[in-house]
Motif scaffolding. Sequence first.
Motif, short mmCIF file in Angstrom:
data_model
loop_
_atom_site.label_atom_id
_atom_site.label_comp_id
_atom_site.label_asym_id
_atom_site.label_seq_id
_atom_site.Cartn_x
_atom_site.Cartn_y
_atom_site.Cartn_z
N SER A 271 38.80 45.45 36.82
CA SER A 271 39.88 44.96 35.98
C SER A 271 39.63 45.36 34.53
CB SER A 271 39.98 43.43 36.07
OG SER A 271 38.88 42.83 35.40
N THR B 241 45.49 41.01 33.15
CA THR B 241 44.48 40.27 33.89
C THR B 241 44.75 38.77 33.76
OG1 THR B 241 42.81 41.98 33.51
CG2 THR B 241 42.01 39.80 34.12
N ASP C 235 40.95 36.43 37.03
CA ASP C 235 40.35 37.77 36.96
C ASP C 235 41.09 38.80 37.82
OD1 ASP C 235 38.40 37.10 35.13
OD2 ASP C 235 36.92 36.60 36.66
N ASP C 236 42.10 38.36 38.59
CA ASP C 236 42.91 39.33 39.32
C ASP C 236 43.80 40.10 38.35
OD1 ASP C 236 41.89 38.68 41.74
OD2 ASP C 236 43.60 37.50 42.44
N VAL C 237 44.07 41.36 38.68
CA VAL C 237 44.98 42.19 37.89
C VAL C 237 46.37 42.11 38.51
CG1 VAL C 237 45.50 44.52 37.07
CG2 VAL C 237 43.12 43.73 37.17
#
Length: 434
Positions: free
Chosen positions: A128, A19, A65-67
């Motif tokens: 996530s 993450t 916070d993006d995977v």
Amino acid sequence: MARFELKLPKMGESVAEATLTSWLKEVGDTIEADEAVLEIATDKVDSEVPSEVDGVLVEKLFNVDDVVQVGQTIAIIETDGDAGTTTEAPKAEAKPEVAVAAQDVSKTVEVAKETTAAIASSDERFYSPLVKNMAKAEGIAQSELDAIAGTGKDGRVTKNDMITYLKDRSSQPAKAVAAPSAPAAKAAPKASTPVAVSGGDEIIELTRMGKMISHHMVQSVQTSAHVQSFIEADVTNIWNWRKKVKDGFAKREGQNLTFTPIFMEAIARALREFPMMNISLQGDTIIKKKNINLGMAAALPDGNLIVPVIKNADQLNLVGMTKAVNDLAGRARDGKLSPDDVQGGTYTVTNVGTFGSIMGTPIINQPQVGILALGAIRKVPAVIETPDGDFIGIRYKMYLSHSYDHRVVNGALGGQFVKAVKDYLEAWDKNREI
């Protein structure tokens, strides 16, 4: 000018994604080779992603916070070199809209793959690892999590969404969650009497790692039937031997010889003698581990703990063990551990004596079945047995505290194992060469 694709590097065989927790550089910033560009987090460890080239950050392909999957391009860095210095030269001339479209297709494929993994909820809504860990730490049931409105891409719940929700949740009266699942039952303690806060009290929010550790410890106590065995070991021979050889060892190897690798060697030998301590329990099935991978709990500067792992510890001699211990301990203090460094442990050791404790009752590091606490070494009066009679003398002694899972490890095995560690330590050869 050339465009370099900064990709998420491989972080170990068992780690496929991470993450993105923060950007350390902004678009337009100048970046030097080996300078950190962003921070990432797995479910075990936080780390930085450095640049491989000098240049200017011109594009970010992911948000906080993006995977991100291992091998995916995270950012574009513009360099002064020619096209030959890029990872994929043809993409340097691609139109921006084409590159973005290709990236969107790549992301779509990755999301499709992720929905088949355990990260997705029952209705295939994606979360996530960071959000899932926050939910677990706060006792949020799946049904409650599914009801949270997400502001991220495709309606994903972000870290900020969780923080906002938790603030609103704490200000509202406790509500019963209409879900018969096990997670809802675990959320019940949240309805306990709130702590009274006065004007002079300081409120400190737990860090992400602190919340993960808290959840992991509670989960372990709820999972394993903890039992302890204690034994005292006379380590006088080790104390005197180390005092004699440590300076020469440091000059020859460039390493400090501490007591930890000596203890690790004895524990690895005991695990080889008692392989049923080197197991995990999965449902009603025991998994007997082939490799002996020793985790060693290390304190971090912020007060949290992390457990880097010495892989195949029983195959290392004392020099190799010393180098492994010092390397992992140093990188743990500096925040330089990779996710693979904390994966795959089969048994854990914690040195409570570092802080002056003579013994402890450590919590098992799931999914393992045992953990050994090393107490402080003390100089004490003791009875010394000799052929000519018993005498009182000064000896160096320590307590070994063994916590084990009574579901699969009975008292006999738990006691025999820690007794074997004691015997190895007390039989130390005072004339040993290293």
